[in-house]
Design an enzyme around this catalytic site. Sequence first.
Site: not given
Length: 547
Positions: A81, A84, A231, A504
């Site tokens: 995603d 990572d 999430y 990120e």
Amino acid sequence: MSDVSGRLVLAAASLAAVFFFAAGAAAAAHDYGDALHKSLLYFEAQRSGRLPYNQRVRWRGHSGLTDGLEQGVDLVGGYYDAGDHVKFGLPMAFTVTLLSWGVLEYGVPAAGELGHALRAIKWGTDYFVKAHTAPTELWTQVGDGDSDHYCWQRPEDMTTSRRAYKVDAENPGSEVAAETAAAMAAASLVFRGADDHYAHLLLHHAQQLFEFADKYRGRYDESVEVVKNYYPSSSGYYDELLWAALWLHRATGRRSYLEYVIANAEEFGGTGWAVKEFSWDIKYAGLQVLASELLVEAKEGRLRLSPEELAVVEQLRSKAEYYVCSCMNRNPGGADHNAGRTPAGLLFIRPWNNLQYASGAAFLLTVYSDVLSSLGEPLRCPDPTAAASNSSSSSSAAAAVAAGDAGEVLAFARSQADYILGSNPMGTSYLVGYGGAYPRRVHHRAASSASYSHDRDFIGCLQGFDSWYSARAENPHDLVGAVVGGPNGDDVFTDHRGAYMQTEACTYNTAPLVGVFSKLMQIDGQLPARRRRPEAEGEAAAAEEDL
């Protein structure tokens, strides 16, 4: 950064913002075709699994080749995603839904890019087919966020846990099952006409997953608790159920899915939730805009709506307009009813990965501008006088008045896309690789490390922090097409790997911009506009003509 240097950067950015506005925010025209090309390239950098022969991002290698082996299931493939190496099912499915929606609305007008868009979608849906191992079983995560974040390694060197997690009838997960259903239904439309067998396969899985999500209702983060720190589901699963039903109606033409939406719109919050953000978690604005497109179908004679159905769809549309009005700062009630802004005009919802909200808004407003144009109606926002005279009711319930037109809505969507591409006080493109100035130290394990294809020496779990994460040098690889988290609320951006809230990037930041860039290419005449084939009620929506 020291306190003194920090103040200097902030002062410089504030001064730049003044000149930015003084110049009327007039920026040079952007090359949306180049932005589109780079956006699609990004998804290849996020691939997990065995990479194909035509992989264009050559500094990546095969990874996650034993995913699912411990559980006896093949879960090789899919997307990481962000920076990572956990494969999270909910944001992955949302990414594919938005990619598919963009292709369905606007095609991919840049030369040679349609195939790349299809491959980006299919890389996700191929994985979903694998992950849906039984009618009521869906594997929703591979890897553990805590152990993964403890290491800074290339995906090719992973030594962290690759345990897989699932939802099923005993441990339900309606959010992720319904979002995956939406993704596969939307993707089935993209592939229809190009690969009918594959489109049918996706639709079959989508229907099973929706039935699973609806029949066995439950929050997925209560069944897969390890996802809560990454999430979690704050809005629950009702929005995903309505969202998936709308996509299945569009893909199948079956009235039963439309009737499901009509019957549950009030109870599930579709006609009640007035929101200021759209994301992988909170889908209400998206489903409300998607439902508004039903009015266009009805006007063009492609859909029949009874008076009762029309009333519900209009209620859904009114909440879509609340969202649009909040983005454009046209709801009465100030900050309580309008999205935040930076001094230079970027939508600002929260500091961590804020550009996901701006890019999502740019796409929804682009789609909604087309709804207004097709209906020949203005944008309607709550009447400030009516709201002020009745303090007992929220501004979202006030009488609506004309507050703009389709062109203004699209212009605001463009302003968000242009900000991301560099029309901002920092003069930085937040889409990596676009323009001359863009983030060079993206918080991304693979991009910040030596390429596996050139240096196969093993990088240990903690070794990467010393060798790569802490290095002040630029990343050895540009994560081209990635949209990073973006600047803070004062339009200031810090290009440092440790500033992960800003540097990120996530797949769902870039995905909605594929549609936006395609639309802007068309209206700017960078390439001729695509013709959309009419849809007929009772038939699935046709795929793009050249798929």
